[in-house]
Design a protein around this motif. Sequence first.
Motif, PDB file in Angstrom:
ATOM      1  N   PHE A  54      22.661  15.094  41.025  1.00  0.00           N
ATOM      2  CA  PHE A  54      22.711  13.800  41.247  1.00  0.00           C
ATOM      3  C   PHE A  54      24.049  13.199  41.471  1.00  0.00           C
ATOM      4  N   GLY A 100      15.650  -8.818  25.623  1.00  0.00           N
ATOM      5  CA  GLY A 100      15.598  -9.607  26.750  1.00  0.00           C
ATOM      6  C   GLY A 100      15.176  -8.777  28.078  1.00  0.00           C
ATOM      7  N   ILE A 109      16.106   8.206  31.718  1.00  0.00           N
ATOM      8  CA  ILE A 109      16.613   9.262  32.344  1.00  0.00           C
ATOM      9  C   ILE A 109      17.915   9.661  31.531  1.00  0.00           C
ATOM     10  N   GLY A 146      23.523   4.235  21.846  1.00  0.00           N
ATOM     11  CA  GLY A 146      23.408   3.855  23.401  1.00  0.00           C
ATOM     12  C   GLY A 146      22.436   2.684  23.744  1.00  0.00           C
ATOM     13  N   VAL A 150      19.328  -3.459  32.555  1.00  0.00           N
ATOM     14  CA  VAL A 150      19.644  -3.791  33.929  1.00  0.00           C
ATOM     15  C   VAL A 150      19.785  -5.160  34.370  1.00  0.00           C
ATOM     16  N   GLY A 180      23.511   0.809  32.549  1.00  0.00           N
ATOM     17  CA  GLY A 180      22.722   0.154  33.377  1.00  0.00           C
ATOM     18  C   GLY A 180      23.362  -0.591  34.502  1.00  0.00           C
ATOM     19  N   ALA A 200      24.022   8.284  34.348  1.00  0.00           N
ATOM     20  CA  ALA A 200      23.677   9.099  33.113  1.00  0.00           C
ATOM     21  C   ALA A 200      24.364  10.418  33.048  1.00  0.00           C
ATOM     22  N   GLY A 203      27.461   9.609  31.442  1.00  0.00           N
ATOM     23  CA  GLY A 203      27.133   9.007  30.224  1.00  0.00           C
ATOM     24  C   GLY A 203      27.147  10.129  29.145  1.00  0.00           C
TER      25      GLY A 203
ATOM     26  N   HIS B 102       7.904  -9.272  33.723  1.00  0.00           N
ATOM     27  CA  HIS B 102       7.173  -8.519  34.795  1.00  0.00           C
ATOM     28  C   HIS B 102       7.304  -6.767  34.240  1.00  0.00           C
ATOM     29  N   HIS B 246      12.957  -2.101  47.762  1.00  0.00           N
ATOM     30  CA  HIS B 246      13.256  -1.566  46.282  1.00  0.00           C
ATOM     31  C   HIS B 246      13.497  -0.152  46.488  1.00  0.00           C
ATOM     32  N   PHE B 250      16.553   4.910  45.578  1.00  0.00           N
ATOM     33  CA  PHE B 250      16.023   5.946  44.616  1.00  0.00           C
ATOM     34  C   PHE B 250      15.673   7.347  45.294  1.00  0.00           C
ATOM     35  N   GLU B 283      18.545  -4.123  47.916  1.00  0.00           N
ATOM     36  CA  GLU B 283      18.712  -4.164  46.390  1.00  0.00           C
ATOM     37  C   GLU B 283      19.488  -2.844  46.290  1.00  0.00           C
ATOM     38  N   GLU B 305      23.478  -6.173  47.810  1.00  0.00           N
ATOM     39  CA  GLU B 305      23.855  -6.132  46.178  1.00  0.00           C
ATOM     40  C   GLU B 305      25.166  -5.579  45.932  1.00  0.00           C
TER      41      GLU B 305
HETATM   42  C1  B12 Z   1      12.511  -0.983  38.835  1.00  0.00           C
HETATM   43  C2  B12 Z   1      12.717  -2.502  38.642  1.00  0.00           C
HETATM   44  C3  B12 Z   1      11.997  -3.129  37.930  1.00  0.00           C
HETATM   45  C4  B12 Z   1      10.677  -2.479  37.439  1.00  0.00           C
HETATM   46  C5  B12 Z   1      11.332  -1.915  35.961  1.00  0.00           C
HETATM   47  C6  B12 Z   1      10.147  -0.569  35.775  1.00  0.00           C
HETATM   48  C7  B12 Z   1      10.761  -0.197  34.252  1.00  0.00           C
HETATM   49  N1  B12 Z   1       9.803   0.727  33.717  1.00  0.00           N
HETATM   50  O1  B12 Z   1      11.879  -0.060  34.030  1.00  0.00           O
HETATM   51  C8  B12 Z   1       9.905  -3.926  37.110  1.00  0.00           C
HETATM   52  C9  B12 Z   1       9.057  -4.088  38.223  1.00  0.00           C
HETATM   53  C10 B12 Z   1       8.823  -3.788  35.853  1.00  0.00           C
HETATM   54  C11 B12 Z   1      10.783  -4.976  36.814  1.00  0.00           C
HETATM   55  C12 B12 Z   1      10.866  -5.937  36.390  1.00  0.00           C
HETATM   56  C13 B12 Z   1      11.681  -6.969  36.443  1.00  0.00           C
HETATM   57  N2  B12 Z   1      12.683  -6.946  36.966  1.00  0.00           N
HETATM   58 CO1  B12 Z   1      13.689  -5.468  37.951  1.00  0.00          CO
HETATM   59  N3  B12 Z   1      14.338  -4.273  39.092  1.00  0.00           N
HETATM   60  C14 B12 Z   1      14.032  -3.084  39.080  1.00  0.00           C
HETATM   61  C15 B12 Z   1      14.884  -2.227  40.014  1.00  0.00           C
HETATM   62  C16 B12 Z   1      14.490  -2.306  41.566  1.00  0.00           C
HETATM   63  C17 B12 Z   1      15.474  -1.051  39.673  1.00  0.00           C
HETATM   64  C18 B12 Z   1      16.006  -0.931  38.290  1.00  0.00           C
HETATM   65  C19 B12 Z   1      16.138   0.693  37.919  1.00  0.00           C
HETATM   66  O2  B12 Z   1      15.287   0.876  37.350  1.00  0.00           O
HETATM   67  N4  B12 Z   1      16.997   1.247  38.220  1.00  0.00           N
HETATM   68  C20 B12 Z   1      17.163   2.528  38.369  1.00  0.00           C
HETATM   69  C21 B12 Z   1      17.874   3.161  37.258  1.00  0.00           C
HETATM   70  C22 B12 Z   1      17.844   4.480  37.002  1.00  0.00           C
HETATM   71  O3  B12 Z   1      19.393   2.748  37.186  1.00  0.00           O
HETATM   72  P1  B12 Z   1      20.110   2.105  35.782  1.00  0.00           P
HETATM   73  O4  B12 Z   1      19.118   1.366  34.840  1.00  0.00           O
HETATM   74  O5  B12 Z   1      21.345   1.491  36.384  1.00  0.00           O
HETATM   75  O6  B12 Z   1      20.100   3.589  35.141  1.00  0.00           O
HETATM   76  C23 B12 Z   1      21.210   4.439  35.471  1.00  0.00           C
HETATM   77  C24 B12 Z   1      22.449   4.266  34.707  1.00  0.00           C
HETATM   78  O7  B12 Z   1      22.907   2.992  34.765  1.00  0.00           O
HETATM   79  C25 B12 Z   1      22.331   5.066  33.507  1.00  0.00           C
HETATM   80  N5  B12 Z   1      22.021   4.407  32.309  1.00  0.00           N
HETATM   81  C26 B12 Z   1      20.932   3.239  32.215  1.00  0.00           C
HETATM   82  N6  B12 Z   1      20.788   2.992  30.720  1.00  0.00           N
HETATM   83  C27 B12 Z   1      21.722   3.819  30.247  1.00  0.00           C
HETATM   84  C28 B12 Z   1      22.121   3.849  29.004  1.00  0.00           C
HETATM   85  C29 B12 Z   1      23.131   4.430  28.431  1.00  0.00           C
HETATM   86  C30 B12 Z   1      23.067   4.610  26.878  1.00  0.00           C
HETATM   87  C31 B12 Z   1      23.742   5.480  29.210  1.00  0.00           C
HETATM   88  C32 B12 Z   1      24.689   6.198  28.772  1.00  0.00           C
HETATM   89  C33 B12 Z   1      23.471   5.371  30.761  1.00  0.00           C
HETATM   90  C34 B12 Z   1      22.515   4.485  31.114  1.00  0.00           C
HETATM   91  O8  B12 Z   1      21.415   5.939  33.765  1.00  0.00           O
HETATM   92  C35 B12 Z   1      20.711   5.868  35.001  1.00  0.00           C
HETATM   93  C36 B12 Z   1      20.855   6.986  36.056  1.00  0.00           C
HETATM   94  O9  B12 Z   1      22.080   7.227  36.293  1.00  0.00           O
HETATM   95  C37 B12 Z   1      16.201  -3.497  39.986  1.00  0.00           C
HETATM   96  C38 B12 Z   1      16.951  -3.214  41.134  1.00  0.00           C
HETATM   97  C39 B12 Z   1      18.198  -2.649  41.206  1.00  0.00           C
HETATM   98  N7  B12 Z   1      18.849  -2.611  42.369  1.00  0.00           N
HETATM   99  O10 B12 Z   1      18.563  -2.072  40.225  1.00  0.00           O
HETATM  100  C40 B12 Z   1      15.369  -4.602  39.595  1.00  0.00           C
HETATM  101  C41 B12 Z   1      16.348  -5.571  38.905  1.00  0.00           C
HETATM  102  C42 B12 Z   1      17.025  -5.297  37.737  1.00  0.00           C
HETATM  103  N8  B12 Z   1      15.227  -6.381  38.538  1.00  0.00           N
HETATM  104  C43 B12 Z   1      15.347  -7.770  38.343  1.00  0.00           C
HETATM  105  C44 B12 Z   1      14.410  -8.850  37.819  1.00  0.00           C
HETATM  106  C45 B12 Z   1      14.898 -10.223  38.016  1.00  0.00           C
HETATM  107  C46 B12 Z   1      13.244  -8.336  37.213  1.00  0.00           C
HETATM  108  C47 B12 Z   1      12.526  -9.310  36.237  1.00  0.00           C
HETATM  109  C48 B12 Z   1      12.985 -10.235  35.369  1.00  0.00           C
HETATM  110  C49 B12 Z   1      11.337  -9.902  37.309  1.00  0.00           C
HETATM  111  C50 B12 Z   1      10.563 -10.995  36.749  1.00  0.00           C
HETATM  112  N9  B12 Z   1      10.890 -12.356  37.050  1.00  0.00           N
HETATM  113  O11 B12 Z   1       9.794 -10.556  35.973  1.00  0.00           O
HETATM  114  C51 B12 Z   1      11.581  -8.268  35.535  1.00  0.00           C
HETATM  115  C52 B12 Z   1      12.289  -8.143  34.020  1.00  0.00           C
HETATM  116  C53 B12 Z   1      11.448  -8.772  33.124  1.00  0.00           C
HETATM  117  C54 B12 Z   1      12.376  -8.353  31.992  1.00  0.00           C
HETATM  118  N10 B12 Z   1      12.564  -9.263  30.985  1.00  0.00           N
HETATM  119  O12 B12 Z   1      12.950  -7.397  31.998  1.00  0.00           O
HETATM  120  C55 B12 Z   1      16.679  -8.180  38.867  1.00  0.00           C
HETATM  121  C56 B12 Z   1      17.617  -8.693  38.079  1.00  0.00           C
HETATM  122  C57 B12 Z   1      18.663  -9.844  38.324  1.00  0.00           C
HETATM  123  C58 B12 Z   1      19.306 -10.037  37.397  1.00  0.00           C
HETATM  124  N11 B12 Z   1      20.540 -11.078  37.584  1.00  0.00           N
HETATM  125  O13 B12 Z   1      19.826  -9.321  36.596  1.00  0.00           O
HETATM  126  C59 B12 Z   1      17.016  -6.933  39.605  1.00  0.00           C
HETATM  127  C60 B12 Z   1      18.483  -6.308  39.870  1.00  0.00           C
HETATM  128  C61 B12 Z   1      16.606  -6.960  41.056  1.00  0.00           C
HETATM  129  C62 B12 Z   1      17.341  -7.825  41.823  1.00  0.00           C
HETATM  130  N12 B12 Z   1      18.332  -7.582  42.687  1.00  0.00           N
HETATM  131  O14 B12 Z   1      17.176  -9.252  41.892  1.00  0.00           O
HETATM  132  N13 B12 Z   1      11.859  -4.447  37.555  1.00  0.00           N
END
Ligand code: B12
Lengths: 212, 456
Positions: A54, A100, A109, A146, A150, A180, A200, A203, B102, B246, B250, B283, B305
């Motif tokens: 990864f 929130g 993950i 932790g 996002v 995140g 991750a 992390g 969502h 989206h 990934f 995104e 983004e």
């Molecule tokens: C998948 C996704 C969803 C899915 C979530 C499914 C789920 N079970 O999580 C669904 C469709 C449900 C969803 C919903 C929403 N989403 Co959304 N979503 C995404 C998307 C496409 C990917 C996020 C994600 O999972 N990324 C993959 C993971 C693996 O990445 P990550 O979290 O960064 O994690 C990595 C590291 O950061 C780390 N990590 C993560 N957490 C932690 C914690 C610790 C302790 C450590 C050490 C490491 C670590 O490990 C991971 C692997 O390396 C993003 C777009 C994007 N580009 O990110 C939008 C995004 C986050 N969503 C967005 C929005 C607006 C929403 C909603 C608010 C939409 C709505 N109006 O309802 C809702 C959320 C409601 C709420 N209150 O949360 C926006 C946020 C905009 C903003 N200003 O913040 C984004 C950015 C899309 C966009 N570009 O506009 N979403």
Amino acid sequence: MVDLKEVTQAVGDLDENKLMEILNGFVSENPTEEEALKVVNACQNGMAIVGELFEKEEYFVGDLIFSGELLMEAIKILKPLIGSSSTAKVGSIVLGTAHGDIHDIGKNIFKSMSEAVGFKVYDLGIDQPVSAFVEKIKEVNPNIVGMSGVLTLALESMKETVDEIKRAGLKENVKIIIGGNPVTKEACNFIGADAFTTNAAEGVRICQGWVK
Amino acid sequence: MPDTKALQQERNSIYEDLFNNKIPKRVPINIGLPFEPIAQYGGLDLASAQWNPALVEEAADKICQVLFSDSCPFGGSIRYPSYYQSLESQSFVMGSNGFIQHPEVVGMLPEDYDYLIEKPYDCLLERVLPKQYKALKLDDPFIMAINFAKSIMAYQNDTMQAGMIIAKLKEKYGYYSGADRRSGGFTEAPFDFLADQLRGFREISMDVRRMPEKVAEACEALYPIVLKKGMPSAVDNNAAVFLPLHMPTFMREKDFAKLWWPSFKRMIDEYASMGIHCQLFCEDNWTRYLDYLYELPTDTRLMFEYGDPKLIKEKLGKKHIITGLYPVTMLKTHTKEQCLDKAREMLDVLAPGGKYFFSTDKNPLTIKDIKLENYCAVTEYIRDNGVYSNAGETAGLAFNRDDYKVDPSASRKLESKYYRTWENYKAQNPKVSDLGESKLQGFEEMIFQYLMFLLL
Ligand code: B12
């Protein structure tokens, strides 16, 4: 006894069929608990390979999600053999998505990767109020907290959570790591966490460094 | 107010130039704040304001007075509770803080793939929608009909209310008047449609490994549906079909190239062959896919983004229209000077040669996500400094719809008893006059659009 290297490799390759074949064969031979623990360990080493790939950008988030599922399935098969004795934990983490925010893919993950290297993880779940973190810290006294988020609004929620952890006098005993998508160095300073990452695997390394 | 009229003319002309391969007088500034931060800015209670979008007018008006933008900063919302709640949505629910949430819900099981592939639209209506919307009660047809009717009327009502505010603000402050409303659209790539509300992000990652052939066939099955979902009813060179992208970041490139890209590429080409442009929200970080993006029709609008602005401009800037990349979180965590430095950097890298408009990398979700004064300073900086000395010159490659040919027989057609063409309808009702077509077929389309919107 199975070839442990092969188990590790199957996990690393995310080769589900092969892994299941090996594990099912292994279980049918009535292995001892000690042997089963070795296989669990081999699976966990496979997760390390996944983490490395990864970081090298050969695997991506979809592959991490899949690897988490693989590990879960493997443990399900092996669990009955292991009974209650568990491997020694290298440390403990209270983990959750800040309030929130309901995203949890990244959090999950990080969870499976840190469990794979031997952390005990208390997963609070999504959209967790400040009080949930504080209560859990009091209850289990972890090494690390932790927080995942996002949404940009999660930055504010994380800050509120860290502030409250400090106010409750609990900060002295724990390290806080945040992860995140929107997390940056500046956000980390603003929030008052000890470390941040958007990766991750990194992390997990940071956490390992803390419990050494 | 003649000043406002003059300003609107200037704004219209800079957008017009942007979309017509010319260097505009200055970089257009495209700010769109979601409903929630605007309501919060006006001190409104979110949970109630979303039930009556008209309430937000005063707050939106105030934002217009302080935050400079060339497009209207108030864009309304696409997620009002009235229509989601009357359908008892599982995938859009209001949280305790008033935000529409969502959550991830699996709308389609692995065993449904075969039916989806065989009869995609029937599967979406019979199996997926009732799972995501509990008020669509298959065993209680009248209750179901009433709930559905209520929901679609609520949708029209709320969208219209917000639309009226936007129209007023455009007039009052002389914002870019925008293209004909009917010439826009909103849809998803076939794979993303499958991933988002049908299988879910987690499950689709399993499917890619466990049953890639089914995933590929499902994308083909969904193709005519998502194509139609985005299809505008009028063509306008200034308008665009919006697609948030989206899953690609990934995925491994291998899987992306096989499962995600082909149906998507064909879809964008098919739109282009009709003279329709697309605006894609790339995104996350698309750095490893820039060469693919280059292959898309000229003047595709790409909002990024993350990624290196320099590399993006170098690789894509002559062909496509670039926007985004300004990190919205900076507006909260950095000083005003740092925010302005970043704005300068954006201009230095992205503005030269045109085909660029300013926007942030994503929208803020709450008013606390930004320091408004930083945001104001940044957009004013872009307005005052994003000025071209070579306005009117040709920017880069020109779009020509004839460059794009898509073989219609390469794709499946939408065939379902739940969607009737006018020919079908006439066959069943031979006495109908063609004078009824625009009305009845218009409603047929409206219902199709709404049903699929529920899965976006
Ligand atoms: C998948 C996704 C969803 C899915 C979530 C499914 C789920 N079970 O999580 C669904 C469709 C449900 C969803 C919903 C929403 N989403 Co959304 N979503 C995404 C998307 C496409 C990917 C996020 C994600 O999972 N990324 C993959 C993971 C693996 O990445 P990550 O979290 O960064 O994690 C990595 C590291 O950061 C780390 N990590 C993560 N957490 C932690 C914690 C610790 C302790 C450590 C050490 C490491 C670590 O490990 C991971 C692997 O390396 C993003 C777009 C994007 N580009 O990110 C939008 C995004 C986050 N969503 C967005 C929005 C607006 C929403 C909603 C608010 C939409 C709505 N109006 O309802 C809702 C959320 C409601 C709420 N209150 O949360 C926006 C946020 C905009 C903003 N200003 O913040 C984004 C950015 C899309 C966009 N570009 O506009 N979403």
